[in-house]
Motif scaffolding. Structure first.
Motif, PDB file in Angstrom:
ATOM      1  N   PRO A  53       4.964 -33.005 -31.494  1.00 31.99           N
ATOM      2  CA  PRO A  53       4.340 -31.832 -32.126  1.00 31.99           C
ATOM      3  C   PRO A  53       3.317 -31.155 -31.228  1.00 31.99           C
ATOM      4  N   ALA A  54       2.661 -31.928 -30.382  1.00 28.11           N
ATOM      5  CA  ALA A  54       1.660 -31.351 -29.478  1.00 28.11           C
ATOM      6  C   ALA A  54       2.304 -30.342 -28.534  1.00 28.11           C
ATOM      7  N   LEU A  55       3.389 -30.717 -27.888  1.00 31.23           N
ATOM      8  CA  LEU A  55       4.043 -29.815 -26.936  1.00 31.23           C
ATOM      9  C   LEU A  55       4.583 -28.577 -27.630  1.00 31.23           C
ATOM     10  N   ARG A  56       5.135 -28.745 -28.827  1.00 30.33           N
ATOM     11  CA  ARG A  56       5.691 -27.587 -29.540  1.00 30.33           C
ATOM     12  C   ARG A  56       4.599 -26.606 -29.970  1.00 30.33           C
ATOM     13  N   ILE A  57       3.500 -27.131 -30.467  1.00 29.96           N
ATOM     14  CA  ILE A  57       2.432 -26.251 -30.950  1.00 29.96           C
ATOM     15  C   ILE A  57       1.717 -25.571 -29.784  1.00 29.96           C
ATOM     16  N   ILE A  58       1.359 -26.332 -28.769  1.00 27.83           N
ATOM     17  CA  ILE A  58       0.586 -25.763 -27.653  1.00 27.83           C
ATOM     18  C   ILE A  58       1.394 -24.703 -26.912  1.00 27.83           C
ATOM     19  N   SER A  59       2.710 -24.914 -26.775  1.00 29.29           N
ATOM     20  CA  SER A  59       3.520 -23.988 -25.978  1.00 29.29           C
ATOM     21  C   SER A  59       3.633 -22.604 -26.605  1.00 29.29           C
ATOM     22  N   ILE A  60       3.200 -22.441 -27.846  1.00 32.09           N
ATOM     23  CA  ILE A  60       3.167 -21.105 -28.455  1.00 32.09           C
ATOM     24  C   ILE A  60       2.227 -20.189 -27.663  1.00 32.09           C
ATOM     25  N   CYS A  61       1.294 -20.788 -26.936  1.00 37.83           N
ATOM     26  CA  CYS A  61       0.311 -20.001 -26.188  1.00 37.83           C
ATOM     27  C   CYS A  61       0.884 -19.390 -24.911  1.00 37.83           C
ATOM     28  N   PHE A  62       2.094 -19.766 -24.508  1.00 38.98           N
ATOM     29  CA  PHE A  62       2.613 -19.345 -23.201  1.00 38.98           C
ATOM     30  C   PHE A  62       2.742 -17.827 -23.076  1.00 38.98           C
ATOM     31  N   LEU A  63       3.300 -17.179 -24.102  1.00 33.65           N
ATOM     32  CA  LEU A  63       3.539 -15.731 -24.003  1.00 33.65           C
ATOM     33  C   LEU A  63       2.237 -14.924 -23.917  1.00 33.65           C
ATOM     34  N   PRO A  64       1.262 -15.150 -24.793  1.00 36.52           N
ATOM     35  CA  PRO A  64      -0.003 -14.428 -24.611  1.00 36.52           C
ATOM     36  C   PRO A  64      -0.704 -14.791 -23.303  1.00 36.52           C
ATOM     37  N   ALA A  65      -0.501 -16.029 -22.813  1.00 40.87           N
ATOM     38  CA  ALA A  65      -1.100 -16.420 -21.539  1.00 40.87           C
ATOM     39  C   ALA A  65      -0.529 -15.611 -20.385  1.00 40.87           C
ATOM     40  N   ALA A  66       0.769 -15.275 -20.447  1.00 41.12           N
ATOM     41  CA  ALA A  66       1.382 -14.456 -19.397  1.00 41.12           C
ATOM     42  C   ALA A  66       0.684 -13.112 -19.286  1.00 41.12           C
ATOM     43  N   TYR A  67       0.393 -12.525 -20.424  1.00 42.47           N
ATOM     44  CA  TYR A  67      -0.312 -11.241 -20.457  1.00 42.47           C
ATOM     45  C   TYR A  67      -1.715 -11.390 -19.863  1.00 42.47           C
ATOM     46  N   GLY A  68      -2.422 -12.425 -20.278  1.00 47.42           N
ATOM     47  CA  GLY A  68      -3.783 -12.630 -19.799  1.00 47.42           C
ATOM     48  C   GLY A  68      -3.861 -12.884 -18.305  1.00 47.42           C
ATOM     49  N   ILE A  69      -2.916 -13.654 -17.768  1.00 47.18           N
ATOM     50  CA  ILE A  69      -2.912 -13.954 -16.335  1.00 47.18           C
ATOM     51  C   ILE A  69      -2.669 -12.686 -15.521  1.00 47.18           C
ATOM     52  N   THR A  70      -1.734 -11.852 -15.963  1.00 52.11           N
ATOM     53  CA  THR A  70      -1.440 -10.618 -15.231  1.00 52.11           C
ATOM     54  C   THR A  70      -2.624  -9.659 -15.274  1.00 52.11           C
ATOM     55  N   CYS A  71      -3.281  -9.564 -16.419  1.00 49.06           N
ATOM     56  CA  CYS A  71      -4.475  -8.724 -16.511  1.00 49.06           C
ATOM     57  C   CYS A  71      -5.582  -9.254 -15.595  1.00 49.06           C
ATOM     58  N   SER A  72      -5.741 -10.570 -15.536  1.00 47.35           N
ATOM     59  CA  SER A  72      -6.754 -11.156 -14.655  1.00 47.35           C
ATOM     60  C   SER A  72      -6.468 -10.847 -13.195  1.00 47.35           C
ATOM     61  N   THR A  73      -5.180 -10.844 -12.822  1.00 42.09           N
ATOM     62  CA  THR A  73      -4.808 -10.488 -11.456  1.00 42.09           C
ATOM     63  C   THR A  73      -5.224  -9.054 -11.141  1.00 42.09           C
ATOM     64  N   MET A  74      -5.009  -8.156 -12.088  1.00 42.02           N
ATOM     65  CA  MET A  74      -5.435  -6.768 -11.917  1.00 42.02           C
ATOM     66  C   MET A  74      -6.954  -6.680 -11.754  1.00 42.02           C
ATOM     67  N   PHE A  75      -7.693  -7.396 -12.599  1.00 40.40           N
ATOM     68  CA  PHE A  75      -9.155  -7.368 -12.509  1.00 40.40           C
ATOM     69  C   PHE A  75      -9.630  -7.848 -11.139  1.00 40.40           C
ATOM     70  N   GLN A  76      -9.072  -8.969 -10.675  1.00 40.62           N
ATOM     71  CA  GLN A  76      -9.496  -9.538  -9.395  1.00 40.62           C
ATOM     72  C   GLN A  76      -9.089  -8.649  -8.228  1.00 40.62           C
ATOM     73  N   SER A  77      -7.903  -8.054  -8.308  1.00 39.52           N
ATOM     74  CA  SER A  77      -7.414  -7.217  -7.218  1.00 39.52           C
ATOM     75  C   SER A  77      -8.261  -5.969  -7.027  1.00 39.52           C
ATOM     76  N   THR A  78      -8.859  -5.481  -8.112  1.00 35.38           N
ATOM     77  CA  THR A  78      -9.658  -4.263  -8.049  1.00 35.38           C
ATOM     78  C   THR A  78     -11.146  -4.552  -7.919  1.00 35.38           C
ATOM     79  N   GLY A  79     -11.492  -5.825  -7.667  1.00 31.05           N
ATOM     80  CA  GLY A  79     -12.889  -6.183  -7.451  1.00 31.05           C
ATOM     81  C   GLY A  79     -13.687  -6.378  -8.718  1.00 31.05           C
ATOM     82  N   HIS A  80     -13.014  -6.595  -9.860  1.00 30.89           N
ATOM     83  CA  HIS A  80     -13.700  -6.782 -11.143  1.00 30.89           C
ATOM     84  C   HIS A  80     -13.496  -8.202 -11.648  1.00 30.89           C
ATOM     85  N   GLY A  81     -13.871  -9.151 -10.839  1.00 33.69           N
ATOM     86  CA  GLY A  81     -13.688 -10.552 -11.204  1.00 33.69           C
ATOM     87  C   GLY A  81     -14.458 -10.957 -12.443  1.00 33.69           C
TER      88      GLY A  81
END
Length: 476
Positions: free
Chosen positions: A385-413
């Protein structure tokens, strides 16, 4: 006079020819393509080496834990307890290296080569400093750290041994990561891939030999796993030094006679420090989560296994970020909004696709994943159950990681740092604590997806703010 005039004309001609050669080299250089090549192909060319190398890196972390689990559950639990401090060490190394990467890419895009060279030269000094800090931490705090989590003598000794080796011999990884990011900032993604693969393959080969005492070697158990790790890092550093200094690159590193420019250090940490804190927050979160679960060695082992397994999904997305960051940084420095936003959109689509595949695997085969780590019946009962429940976070995490890359690339760490604080400290730990004590262990795993959803809302607000404040006023 005629002779002097003739010599001057010859010198001028030679200077013009040399300039032409430099211009040709520049047009064909790794950084030049980031302002002109088609985005789709460029993103693929830049990302696949990092994705491959980071995926292999995740694989050897998983293999390492698989072999450790074969020793005993106590050994796996000890390594799981150590993981937060090991993550902190990696976070500091990668965070500072990301600051170097971002600064070099932006300076190359703005044609400020001297400042890019200073950043590259400073990076080696930062790597050495990071090693000194963690060598001291490992030497003085390994015992108290493990004692704060467990009274089991076997788990304690395994943990202390492993922790001291990976921290005190971390010079290799600290310097090698800096060289990788310097190369990536220039658009060279093949060399970093070779560097990472060399260490990963070395580690995978040495793990069973040193852990179980094969081929005439003594049986070292957990110490063997740690030794295989640092030897692999040493091989990576040797390869990195060879690849960097064997030919010219868009930036140069000065070893002797270099005086650190503190303005450059400040510029590096303007992005690097928030990035470092941002990545370190993950380790702080794991410190706290382990403390919440400390009464159950099985739950701690499951959490450790999850973080090993999820790296196989997250690392390709981080590799995608490594490929897209220099392109974003270059085009931000060149004030090219159209290319910058196109990279962002295509990186987002790719990240979501990768995470969707990972989610499907975690949903349909959690028991099979756990059995890779010699999971017993109790561990499977807790872990499925742990792996099934936690993995629900993967899709929103993809969005957050890409946004963070944009922030860091533009000097807004700082934007990325606050996103991580919100998700992994302000949300996940309080939620985990409340859910664990009010509803039990299984429900507590829901803290992961709930925190990522909160982070998605924040990232969306900040992306809109960045676009309105800066990006929409850039040239197309």
């Amino acid at each position: 006079m005629e002779k002097i005039k003739g010599n001057n004309e010859e010198n001028n001609l030679e200077d013009m020819e040399e300039q032409d050669k430099r211009d040709v080299r520049k047009e064909g250089s790794d950084s030049g393509k980031m302002g002109n090549a088609p985005i789709g192909k460029l993103l693929l060319d830049m990302s696949w080496p990092a994705i491959l190398s980071m995926t292999i890196g995740a694989l050897y972390n998983i293999v390492d834990s698989i072999f450790v689990a074969m020793i005993s559950k106590e050994a796996l639990t000890a390594v799981s307890f150590v993981m937060p401090l090991q993550m902190l060490m990696i976070s500091v190394a990668v965070g500072s290296a990301v600051g170097v990467n971002s600064l070099i890419a932006r300076r190359l895009g703005a044609k400020r080569l001297e400042e890019a060279n200073k950043a590259a030269s400073t990076s080696i000094r930062i790597g050495a400093f990071n090693w000194i800090v963690f060598a001291l931490i490992g030497f003085f705090t390994a015992g108290p750290f493990m004692a704060s989590y467990t009274s089991d003598a076997v788990i304690y000794q395994y943990g202390v041994t492993y922790l001291r080796i990976v921290t005190m011999v971390s010079l290799f990884s600290m310097v090698e990561l800096q060289l990788e990011k310097v190369l990536q900032a220039t658009g060279n993604m093949i060399a970093p891939m070779i560097i990472s693969l060399s260490g990963a393959v070395t580690n995978i080969i040495l793990d069973p030999i040193l852990i179980f005492g094969l081929l005439g070697m003594p049986r070292m158990e957990v110490a063997g796993a740690a030794a295989a790790t640092v030897i692999g890092q040493g091989v990576s550093l040797i390869v990195a030094v060879f690849l960097f200094f064997r030919k010219e690159h868009d930036v140069a590193i000065q070893i002797r006679g270099f005086h650190v420019d503190w303005a450059v250090v400040k510029d590096i940490y303007a992005v690097g420090l928030p990035g470092m804190i941002m990545q370190s927050i993950g380790s702080i979160m794991l410190f706290g989560y382990n403390a919440i679960l400390a009464s159950s060695a099985t739950a701690v082992a499951v959490l450790g296994v999850y973080f090993k397994l999820q790296s196989f999904v997250f690392m390709p997305v981080f590799g995608l970020g490594q490929g897209s960051m220099p392109i974003m940084g270059y085009n931000y420095g060149a004030r090219n909004r159209k290319r910058l936003m196109e990279v962002f959109k295509k990186a987002m689509i790719a990240a979501v696709t990768i995470m969707a595949v990972g989610t499907i695997i975690f949903q349909i085969a959690p028991e099979q994943l756990l059995k890779l780590f010699s999971a017993d019946e109790e561990m499977i009962k807790v872990g499925v159950p742990a792996l099934r429940i936690i993995s629900i976070c993967f899709l929103p995490a993809a969005y957050g990681i890409t946004c963070s890359t944009m922030f860091q690339s533009t000097g807004h760490g700082m934007y990325s740092m606050f996103a991580s604080i919100l998700r992994q400290l302000a949300c996940i730990l309080p939620l985990a604590y409340i859910l664990y004590h009010e509803f039990g262990l299984t429900v507590s795993w829901a803290s992961f997806p709930l925190a990522e959803i909160t982070g998605t809302i924040y990232a969306t607000v900040m992306i809109i703010h960045l676009y309105k404040k800066e990006l929409r006023n850039m040239q197309l």
